[in-house]
Scaffold this motif. Structure first.
Motif, PDB file in Angstrom:
ATOM      1  N   SER A  37       0.775  -1.059  -0.038  1.00  0.00           N
ATOM      2  CA  SER A  37       0.019  -0.059   0.031  1.00  0.00           C
ATOM      3  C   SER A  37       0.922   1.222   0.075  1.00  0.00           C
ATOM      4  O   SER A  37       1.805   1.332   0.741  1.00  0.00           O
ATOM      5  CB  SER A  37      -0.827  -0.132   1.167  1.00  0.00           C
ATOM      6  OG  SER A  37      -1.648   1.287   1.240  1.00  0.00           O
ATOM      7  N   LEU A  38       0.545   2.194  -0.949  1.00  0.00           N
ATOM      8  CA  LEU A  38       1.155   3.329  -0.991  1.00  0.00           C
ATOM      9  C   LEU A  38       0.796   4.312   0.156  1.00  0.00           C
ATOM     10  O   LEU A  38       1.634   5.154   0.374  1.00  0.00           O
ATOM     11  CB  LEU A  38       1.213   3.858  -2.357  1.00  0.00           C
ATOM     12  CG  LEU A  38       2.034   3.130  -3.383  1.00  0.00           C
ATOM     13  CD1 LEU A  38       1.901   3.815  -4.799  1.00  0.00           C
ATOM     14  CD2 LEU A  38       3.432   2.998  -3.166  1.00  0.00           C
ATOM     15  N   LEU A  55       0.760   9.046  -2.091  1.00  0.00           N
ATOM     16  CA  LEU A  55       1.826   9.600  -2.996  1.00  0.00           C
ATOM     17  C   LEU A  55       2.008  10.869  -2.533  1.00  0.00           C
ATOM     18  O   LEU A  55       1.102  11.848  -3.008  1.00  0.00           O
ATOM     19  CB  LEU A  55       1.247   9.193  -4.436  1.00  0.00           C
ATOM     20  CG  LEU A  55       2.117   8.215  -5.414  1.00  0.00           C
ATOM     21  CD1 LEU A  55       1.977   6.833  -4.666  1.00  0.00           C
ATOM     22  CD2 LEU A  55       1.176   8.045  -6.583  1.00  0.00           C
ATOM     23  N   THR A 110      -1.830   1.105  -4.688  1.00  0.00           N
ATOM     24  CA  THR A 110      -1.014   0.155  -4.544  1.00  0.00           C
ATOM     25  C   THR A 110       0.183  -0.019  -5.654  1.00  0.00           C
ATOM     26  O   THR A 110      -0.275   0.135  -6.651  1.00  0.00           O
ATOM     27  CB  THR A 110      -1.750  -1.296  -4.307  1.00  0.00           C
ATOM     28  OG1 THR A 110      -2.334  -1.549  -5.502  1.00  0.00           O
ATOM     29  CG2 THR A 110      -2.422  -1.226  -3.004  1.00  0.00           C
ATOM     30  N   VAL A 111       1.098  -0.631  -5.462  1.00  0.00           N
ATOM     31  CA  VAL A 111       2.249  -0.826  -6.457  1.00  0.00           C
ATOM     32  C   VAL A 111       2.840  -2.226  -6.298  1.00  0.00           C
ATOM     33  O   VAL A 111       3.161  -2.692  -5.146  1.00  0.00           O
ATOM     34  CB  VAL A 111       3.453   0.345  -6.475  1.00  0.00           C
ATOM     35  CG1 VAL A 111       4.159   0.199  -5.099  1.00  0.00           C
ATOM     36  CG2 VAL A 111       4.185   0.072  -7.510  1.00  0.00           C
ATOM     37  N   THR A 126       5.471  -4.918  -6.309  1.00  0.00           N
ATOM     38  CA  THR A 126       7.095  -4.815  -6.066  1.00  0.00           C
ATOM     39  C   THR A 126       7.219  -6.240  -5.961  1.00  0.00           C
ATOM     40  O   THR A 126       6.451  -7.245  -5.760  1.00  0.00           O
ATOM     41  CB  THR A 126       7.444  -4.131  -4.930  1.00  0.00           C
ATOM     42  OG1 THR A 126       7.076  -4.593  -3.970  1.00  0.00           O
ATOM     43  CG2 THR A 126       7.051  -2.748  -4.958  1.00  0.00           C
ATOM     44  N   VAL A 174       5.008   3.038 -11.225  1.00  0.00           N
ATOM     45  CA  VAL A 174       3.498   3.246 -11.569  1.00  0.00           C
ATOM     46  C   VAL A 174       3.049   2.079 -12.064  1.00  0.00           C
ATOM     47  O   VAL A 174       3.637   1.410 -13.083  1.00  0.00           O
ATOM     48  CB  VAL A 174       3.260   4.479 -12.013  1.00  0.00           C
ATOM     49  CG1 VAL A 174       3.949   4.616 -13.521  1.00  0.00           C
ATOM     50  CG2 VAL A 174       1.699   4.828 -11.893  1.00  0.00           C
ATOM     51  N   GLN A 191      -2.822   2.183 -11.918  1.00  0.00           N
ATOM     52  CA  GLN A 191      -2.597   3.279 -11.370  1.00  0.00           C
ATOM     53  C   GLN A 191      -2.724   4.291 -12.484  1.00  0.00           C
ATOM     54  O   GLN A 191      -3.242   5.334 -12.249  1.00  0.00           O
ATOM     55  CB  GLN A 191      -1.483   3.362 -10.638  1.00  0.00           C
ATOM     56  CG  GLN A 191      -1.357   2.758  -9.277  1.00  0.00           C
ATOM     57  CD  GLN A 191       0.034   2.792  -8.698  1.00  0.00           C
ATOM     58  OE1 GLN A 191       0.986   2.552  -9.551  1.00  0.00           O
ATOM     59  NE2 GLN A 191       0.119   2.772  -7.493  1.00  0.00           N
ATOM     60  N   ASP A 228       5.793   7.342  -4.297  1.00  0.00           N
ATOM     61  CA  ASP A 228       5.187   6.481  -3.264  1.00  0.00           C
ATOM     62  C   ASP A 228       5.246   7.322  -1.963  1.00  0.00           C
ATOM     63  O   ASP A 228       5.999   8.053  -1.664  1.00  0.00           O
ATOM     64  CB  ASP A 228       5.426   5.114  -3.403  1.00  0.00           C
ATOM     65  CG  ASP A 228       6.739   4.705  -2.687  1.00  0.00           C
ATOM     66  OD1 ASP A 228       7.418   5.712  -2.047  1.00  0.00           O
ATOM     67  OD2 ASP A 228       7.223   3.719  -3.042  1.00  0.00           O
ATOM     68  N   ARG A 252       9.721   7.281  -2.732  1.00  0.00           N
ATOM     69  CA  ARG A 252      10.286   6.605  -3.969  1.00  0.00           C
ATOM     70  C   ARG A 252       9.680   7.080  -5.200  1.00  0.00           C
ATOM     71  O   ARG A 252       8.569   7.051  -5.370  1.00  0.00           O
ATOM     72  CB  ARG A 252      10.406   5.019  -3.872  1.00  0.00           C
ATOM     73  CG  ARG A 252      11.213   4.334  -2.818  1.00  0.00           C
ATOM     74  CD  ARG A 252      11.103   3.101  -2.787  1.00  0.00           C
ATOM     75  NE  ARG A 252       9.447   2.692  -2.461  1.00  0.00           N
ATOM     76  CZ  ARG A 252       9.208   1.777  -1.885  1.00  0.00           C
ATOM     77  NH1 ARG A 252       9.933   0.513  -1.797  1.00  0.00           N
ATOM     78  NH2 ARG A 252       7.958   1.384  -1.397  1.00  0.00           N
ATOM     79  N   ILE A 277       8.025   6.784  -8.644  1.00  0.00           N
ATOM     80  CA  ILE A 277       7.770   5.679  -9.526  1.00  0.00           C
ATOM     81  C   ILE A 277       7.205   6.080 -10.867  1.00  0.00           C
ATOM     82  O   ILE A 277       6.576   5.151 -11.660  1.00  0.00           O
ATOM     83  CB  ILE A 277       6.541   4.983  -8.703  1.00  0.00           C
ATOM     84  CG1 ILE A 277       5.411   5.884  -8.319  1.00  0.00           C
ATOM     85  CG2 ILE A 277       6.897   4.272  -7.468  1.00  0.00           C
ATOM     86  CD1 ILE A 277       4.151   5.202  -7.920  1.00  0.00           C
TER      87      ILE A 277
END
Length: 161
Positions: free
Chosen positions: A6-7, A10, A21-22, A24, A34, A38, A131, A135, A137
């Motif tokens: 969960s981000l 942002l 969410t992203v 990874t 991204v 998103q 994020d 970070r 993205i």
């Protein structure tokens, strides 16, 4: 092993994007980027913001390397806005700054050095996508209205998504 993180929010200077969410990978060295989902959500929010004020825009969303993730050209936009939106997004994807702030920084230096970089633009309307952990993205670039309105539509999209 892929994990959805969960981000939460942002961060974009003063802008906050909740509940994204992203994907990874815990086993890879790749940085989070991204997602396509998103990117679509952000583009839809940008279009709504532009329509609410009676503008047709071009929306470009890229990952943190400047690679295109999503592109949308509303009916009635100029063909020149295609390249400008992509340049704005790429600028904010390669530097975690708005295209406007990079332009202001460049203007304050001898010879305006960022203005001569190929593949970049210093026009307002490009914003980085960060994020919750700070970070970088991706980036969003919008063109089709004035540079100031382009930036407002990008900011509104990031806040809504």
């Amino acid at each position: 092993m892929n994990v959805k993180r969960s981000l939460g929010s942002l961060l974009l200077g003063a802008a906050i994007l909740p509940s994204l969410t992203v994907a990874t990978s815990l086993d890879s060295d790749t940085a989070p980027q991204v997602t396509a989902e998103q990117a679509r959500s952000i583009a839809n929010a940008a279009e709504r913001a532009a329509r609410a004020q009676g503008f047709a825009i071009v929306i470009s969303i890229v990952d943190n390397h400047g690679n295109l993730k999503h592109f949308h050209r509303m009916d009635g936009t100029s063909s020149g806005s295609i390249q400008v939106a992509q340049l704005k997004a790429a600028t904010s994807a390669r530097f975690p700054l708005s295209s406007r702030s990079l332009g202001e920084r460049s203007a304050g230096l001898p010879a305006n050095p960022y203005a001569s970089l190929p593949g970049f633009t210093l026009l307002e309307g490009g914003l980085p996508i960060m994020d919750a952990n700070g970070r970088h993205i991706g980036g969003i670039g919008i063109s089709g209205a004035t540079p100031e309105l382009d930036a407002q539509f990008a900011q509104a999209a990031l806040e809504e998504s």
